[in-house]
Design an enzyme around this catalytic site. Structure first.
Site, PDB file in Angstrom:
ATOM      1  CE  LYS A   1      -4.040   2.130   2.060  1.00  0.00           C
ATOM      2  NZ  LYS A   1      -3.590   3.494   1.715  1.00  0.00           N
TER       3      LYS A   1
ATOM      4  CG  ASP B   1       1.889   7.638   2.709  1.00  0.00           C
ATOM      5  OD1 ASP B   1       0.798   8.134   2.359  1.00  0.00           O
ATOM      6  OD2 ASP B   1       2.475   7.978   3.747  1.00  0.00           O
TER       7      ASP B   1
ATOM      8  CD  GLU C   1      -0.986   4.743   3.466  1.00  0.00           C
ATOM      9  OE1 GLU C   1      -2.054   5.296   3.768  1.00  0.00           O
ATOM     10  OE2 GLU C   1      -0.436   4.896   2.374  1.00  0.00           O
TER      11      GLU C   1
END
Length: 291
Positions: free
Chosen positions: A27, A29, A164
């Site tokens: 994921k 950022d 993240e």
């Protein structure tokens, strides 16, 4: 060649999905981005459909020079600092007009040469995307976002490297534009820290937000406000305790709607990261440090 396609969104979950039906990605950022390449030019759209092509000239130039006929690529634009993507650094580079550190991590292929690929299973779309990048010789700042099969191991690595989080996706699922379904699941890592309460925003029977500071040696440095994580009971209790505190001799917050207090109470706060200006990102109140 269609226009902007609403991106698929992920549902927040507490733990990574398990089983062979799932794959797991980093994921990032950064800024969600949708790259459109055609004979009409190369454009980059934000998550909401804004045309930000002029803000990412190095990425546009790399895609435009790859010899693609028609393609729509879903991904994330980031700046990597150390071993993690840094949203604050990305914002700083955008403000400064600096582009040399920006990368576009491509993780999905929605359209290719007249074909809508959204009904195609995810793993096949990713295979086509990898082949496209390798065949055209695309390289930095355009990179393929790979995946892992073991979500638990990937999330453990994400915590250690201060990413993240991760995104778990159904390997056989189609791409659902504009949908936030369980076929994409985001699992976030977070930071926890104690901060001194230096002020609050009063609300009817409670508080609307806390303003907090980090102790650095003998000094306090203001790091922003915390506006979530309060139940009505917690909000009312905090208001009573904060109203009982005297006003400070030196205020870190001085806006009219904020009531400054002596920093005698300490809040436990969970947050995602810190902005380039030193403020907490996505903070949430978790309780008072009673000790």
């Amino acid at each position: 060649m269609p226009g902007f396609l609403s991106p698929q969104l992920a549902t927040l979950k507490a733990k990574p999905a398990t089983g062979a039906a799932w794959i797991h990605e980093i994921k990032f950022d950064g800024y969600r981005a949708q790259a459109h390449v055609s004979d009409k030019g190369t454009r980059i759209f934000t998550r909401s459909g804004l045309d930000w092509s002029t803000r990412f000239p190095t990425i546009v130039a790399q895609l435009a020079g790859a010899g693609l006929d028609q393609a729509i690529i879903d991904g994330e634009i980031v700046v990597v600092v150390g071993e993690r993507t840094d949203f604050g650094a990305l914002q700083g580079d955008l403000k400064a007009g600096r582009h040399d550190r920006m990368l576009f991590y491509a993780f999905d292929l929605l359209h290719l040469d007249g074909h809508d690929l959204r009904p195609v299973p995810l793993l096949e779309r990713k295979r086509l995307l990898r082949d496209l990048i390798e065949r055209t010789g695309l390289g930095p700042p355009v990179l393929f976002s790979d995946h892992m099969d073991d979500g638990a191991a990937m999330f453990s690595g994400a915590e250690k490297l201060n990413w993240e989080g991760i995104v778990s996706k159904r390997a056989d699922a189609p791409y659902r534009s504009g949908d936030r379904s369980d076929s994409w699941q985001k699992i976030k890592t977070s930071k926890k820290e104690d901060f001194h309460i230096v002020g609050f925003v009063p609300a009817m029977g409670g508080i609307a937000a806390l303003h907090v500071a980090r102790r650095e040696g003998k000094a306090l440095r203001y790091v922003g406000k915390v506006g979530t994580g309060f139940t009505m009971k917690v909000s009312a209790d905090l208001r009573k305790r904060l109203d009982a505190l005297p006003s400070p001799k030196q205020k870190l917050v001085s806006k009219r709607h904020i009531k400054a207090v002596e920093p005698r109470l300490v809040a436990k706060v969970e947050y995602r990261d810190v902005t380039a200006d030193g403020y907490l990102r996505h903070p949430s109140f978790k309780g008072l440090a009673e000790d």
